[in-house]
Write an enzyme that holds these catalytic residues in place. Structure first.
Site, mmCIF file in Angstrom:
data_model
loop_
_atom_site.group_PDB
_atom_site.id
_atom_site.type_symbol
_atom_site.label_atom_id
_atom_site.label_comp_id
_atom_site.label_asym_id
_atom_site.label_seq_id
_atom_site.Cartn_x
_atom_site.Cartn_y
_atom_site.Cartn_z
ATOM 1 N N GLU A 1 33.796 30.126 36.448
ATOM 2 C CA GLU A 1 33.356 30.170 35.038
ATOM 3 C C GLU A 1 33.308 28.752 34.531
ATOM 4 O OE1 GLU A 1 35.769 32.445 32.397
ATOM 5 O OE2 GLU A 1 35.637 34.214 33.646
ATOM 6 N N ASP B 1 43.460 32.267 35.931
ATOM 7 C CA ASP B 1 43.661 31.105 35.046
ATOM 8 C C ASP B 1 45.076 31.027 34.491
ATOM 9 O OD1 ASP B 1 40.987 30.561 35.300
ATOM 10 O OD2 ASP B 1 40.434 31.160 33.267
ATOM 11 N N HIS B 2 45.613 32.202 34.111
ATOM 12 C CA HIS B 2 46.885 32.146 33.389
ATOM 13 C C HIS B 2 48.094 31.961 34.289
ATOM 14 C CE1 HIS B 2 44.789 32.252 29.767
ATOM 15 N NE2 HIS B 2 44.230 33.422 30.012
ATOM 16 N N HIS C 1 36.344 40.853 29.726
ATOM 17 C CA HIS C 1 37.069 40.222 28.618
ATOM 18 C C HIS C 1 37.878 41.245 27.840
ATOM 19 C CE1 HIS C 1 38.357 37.282 25.722
ATOM 20 N NE2 HIS C 1 37.865 36.368 26.547
ATOM 21 N N GLY C 2 39.175 41.006 27.811
ATOM 22 C CA GLY C 2 40.085 41.856 27.041
ATOM 23 C C GLY C 2 40.396 43.200 27.683
ATOM 24 N N ARG D 1 54.734 23.189 32.341
ATOM 25 C CA ARG D 1 55.719 22.194 32.762
ATOM 26 C C ARG D 1 55.090 21.017 33.524
ATOM 27 N NH1 ARG D 1 61.301 23.581 32.257
ATOM 28 N NH2 ARG D 1 61.298 24.458 30.181
#
Ligand code: PXP
Length: 239
Positions: A69, A8-9, A189-190, A17
């Site tokens: 997800e 995702d990131h 997660h994390g 942008r």
């Protein structure tokens, strides 16, 4: 134990942008070269990172497990049934949150989630429920009819010392209970390069789903190496 890499990131940087770079598809390809056993993307209602185009292309080009997800809402169920990912992970979604903040509220949303699970699993796509490490949520997942759960490790990741030890115990208990009642069990997660080993060491886990820490490291050392390093730590944790 499989490692599903959430890209995702990579898309977050692209969306900063609004152009086409960096492409999460390239991120996925390099993650697979690095040993990713699966690719995860979260198609959010607000499309803040992953776009519909990414999902469509990933479905065509990703040969390993493609985990979508999504929130248990009509729009996303329609997309999942059309695109047919290998796995759907249902997550709660709030517009203002920075990331998925907690597990599903199975008490409040039982009917909605049950309907979503049935609609998706009836089409042959397994569904995993992202839940807090609580016995009640594990049992509710089974009742709802999901074949799989992903135990939320966010609290474990965000705490230290004694509190972290307590959170780890909760995660372990939830995993054991889920295995005992016949669910397939993942965690995520994390998780990062310093805290993953203790989770990887838990017996019976099917897989780990990790995104932010891998993409963060990939910015500096490249995706392939970042995934390889995470795989090595997971293997070391299992010993
Ligand atoms: N699992 C689920 C269900 C998630 O929602 C996320 C975040 O998108 C992750 C795992 C990965 O979390 P992180 O990016 O903190 O590794």
């Amino acid at each position: 134990m499989i490692l599903g890499v959430n890209v995702d990131h990579v898309a977050t940087v692209r969306q900063a942008r609004g152009g086409s770079d960096p492409d999460p598809l390239t991120g996925a390809a390099l993650a697979m070269i690095g040993g990713a056993d699966g690719i995860t993307i979260h198609l959010r209602e607000d499309r803040r990172h992953i776009q519909d185009r990414d999902l469509k292309l990933m479905r065509r080009l990703v040969p390993v497990e493609l985990n979508l997800e999504m929130a248990a809402i009509k729009e996303m169920i329609g997309i999942a049934l059309k695109v047919k990912p290998d796995l759907v992970t249902l997550v709660p979604e709030k517009r203002a949150e920075l990331t998925t903040e907690g597990g599903l509220n199975l008490k409040k949303k039982k009917t909605q989630i049950k309907k979503a699970v049935k609609a998706i699993q009836d089409k042959g796509i397994p569904v995993s429920l992202f839940i807090n490490p609580a016995i009640t949520d594990v049992n509710a997942s089974k009742e709802i009819g999901a074949s799989m759960v992903e135990i939320h490790t966010g609290r474990y990741s965000d705490t230290r010392g004694r509190r972290q030890a307590l959170e780890l115990t909760k995660v372990k208990k939830a995993i054991k209970m889920a295995l005992d009642i016949g669910l397939l069990v993942n965690a995520g997660h994390g998780l990062n390069y310093s805290n993953v080993k203790k989770i990887a060491a838990i017996k019976g886990l099917r897989g780990l789903y990790i995104g932010h820490s891998i993409v963060s490291r990939a910015v500096f050392i490249g995706m392939e190496k970042a995934v390889k390093e995470m795989k090595r730590l997971i293997k070391a944790g299992k010993r």
